[in-house]
Enzyme design. Structure first.
Site, PDB file in Angstrom:
ATOM      1  N   SER A  25       1.204  -0.825  -0.576  1.00 12.98           N
ATOM      2  CA  SER A  25      -0.314   0.064   0.054  1.00 12.98           C
ATOM      3  C   SER A  25       0.778   1.067   0.174  1.00 12.98           C
ATOM      4  CB  SER A  25      -1.145  -0.211   1.131  1.00 12.98           C
ATOM      5  OG  SER A  25      -0.726   0.112   2.198  1.00 12.98           O
TER       6      SER A  25
ATOM      7  N   GLY B 285      -0.123   4.827  -0.368  1.00 14.93           N
ATOM      8  CA  GLY B 285      -1.325   5.988   0.133  1.00 14.93           C
ATOM      9  C   GLY B 285      -1.686   5.923  -0.734  1.00 14.93           C
TER      10      GLY B 285
ATOM     11  N   GLY C  12      -1.951   4.844  -4.243  1.00  9.08           N
ATOM     12  CA  GLY C  12      -2.039   3.534  -4.830  1.00  9.08           C
ATOM     13  C   GLY C  12      -1.485   2.584  -3.575  1.00  9.08           C
TER      14      GLY C  12
ATOM     15  N   GLY D 170      -6.307   1.635   5.562  1.00  5.08           N
ATOM     16  CA  GLY D 170      -5.532  -0.022   5.488  1.00  5.08           C
ATOM     17  C   GLY D 170      -6.584  -1.145   5.496  1.00  5.08           C
ATOM     18  N   ASP D 171      -7.449  -1.281   6.722  1.00  5.83           N
ATOM     19  CA  ASP D 171      -7.301  -2.112   6.568  1.00  5.83           C
ATOM     20  C   ASP D 171      -8.817  -2.647   6.125  1.00  5.83           C
ATOM     21  OD1 ASP D 171      -6.818  -1.963   9.302  1.00  5.83           O
ATOM     22  OD2 ASP D 171      -7.910  -0.899  10.539  1.00  5.83           O
TER      23      ASP D 171
END
Length: 315
Positions: free
Chosen positions: A226, A228, A231, A257-258
């Site tokens: 990831s 941010g 993408g 993020g989850d």
């Protein structure tokens, strides 16, 4: 296909919205709200919003378990948490309304003894069925060794389930150093976590991609890095690609993020090809950004976001 999540160090996420965060200054909050949180809980909430049946287990302090039981019940999540004496920790999240950035202050969690871990382990292995997806997510309580996730991954894999791991620091390092029979099926490090594993900065896109490919070649079927606002990278046996999210109105970055992990799981559940899996994962994250807490908009909205996501092959 059964889905289960594990949260060994959950938290009540208390989000405080400020006009602007200025260190060393006195602030007057715009608003304050609390959500039952922890990575595995957040993943389960997003999957339930998508309409997938999911069970959630882990450890809760019995003195303040109500926010968790209420959230899990409201979303129709199978609550398989183990309760112990004490209070689940509270994490403070300072949201700068001007920039949309969130500053996290994570408090210490409950101390977990061997008997409590064994109780949770028994629940987790009962949920891990042949062909199921099991998410191990979040930090470990300070009383547990870094090898905890590696051990659980090996045992869950022996049941025929696929493990999606979202961890960091020594717990992630131990899981990635496990033998072939104990590696997770999928992982989602961010840039910093991947750099910790690599032992060096990975500033160039080619360096990030090389590190992700090395992890995938080691026996991890799917690696998602990831990035941010930039993408995420996705690497699997199908190839490698970079997916870019559309412009999104941000209500809160907490749990984004989850939500990305939940999108990965939803894509694996439906056996999507890698480009479509990447679009779904980023659509979950972008959809969550428009909501406070671990909540997704409706399926039609998430599908619409997925259609706007650009996917560039990297092979």
């Amino acid at each position: 296909m059964a889905i289960a999540t594990l949260t060994l160090n959950p938290a009540i996420d208390q989000t405080v919205t400020l006009d602007a965060l200025k260190p060393g200054s006195v602030h007057r909050a715009r608003s304050v709200w609390s959500d039952a949180g922890g990575k595995g809980v957040n993943v389960a909430c997003c999957l339930a919003d998508w309409g997938l049946p999911v069970a959630a287990t882990g450890i809760l302090g019995q003195d303040n378990a109500a926010p968790f039981t209420q959230t899990l019940s409201a979303k129709g999540i199978d609550d398989r948490f183990v309760w112990i004496p004490g209070e689940t920790r509270t994490n403070l999240k300072l949201l700068d309304a001007g920039t949309g950035d969130t500053t996290d202050i994570n408090l210490p969690g409950l101390d977990i003894g061997p008997s409590t871990l064994e109780a949770v382990r028994a629940v987790l292995l009962d949920l891990a069925r042949d062909g199921s997806l099991v998410v191990l997510a979040g930090s470990l309580p300070r009383s547990l060794p870094p090898e905890t996730y590696a051990r659980l991954t090996g045992e869950v894999r022996a049941r025929g389930a696929r493990v999606v791991l979202d961890a960091s620091g020594p717990a992630l390092a131990a899981a990635l150093a496990a033998g072939p029979g104990a590696l997770p099926y999928a992982i989602k490090p961010n840039r910093h976590e991947l750099e910790e594993w690599a032992g060096r900065p990975l500033g160039e896109p080619a360096a990030l991609l090389d590190a992700a490919r090395r992890l995938q070649a080691s026996g991890i079927a799917l690696v998602c890095v990831s990035l941010g606002e930039a993408g995420a990278l996705f690497v699997s046996g199908e190839g490698a690609l970079h997916a870019f999210p559309p412009a999104t109105r941000v209500a809160s970055t907490v749990g984004a993020g989850d939500a990305l992990v939940a999108g990965l799981v939803a894509g694996l559940h439906d056996a999507l090809p890698l480009p479509d899996l990447a679009r779904r994962a980023l659509a979950f994250a972008a959809g969550k950004l428009s909501r406070t807490g671990a909540n997704l908009p409706g399926r039609e909205t998430v599908d619409g976001i997925a259609r706007e996501i650009r996917v560039d092959p990297l092979d």
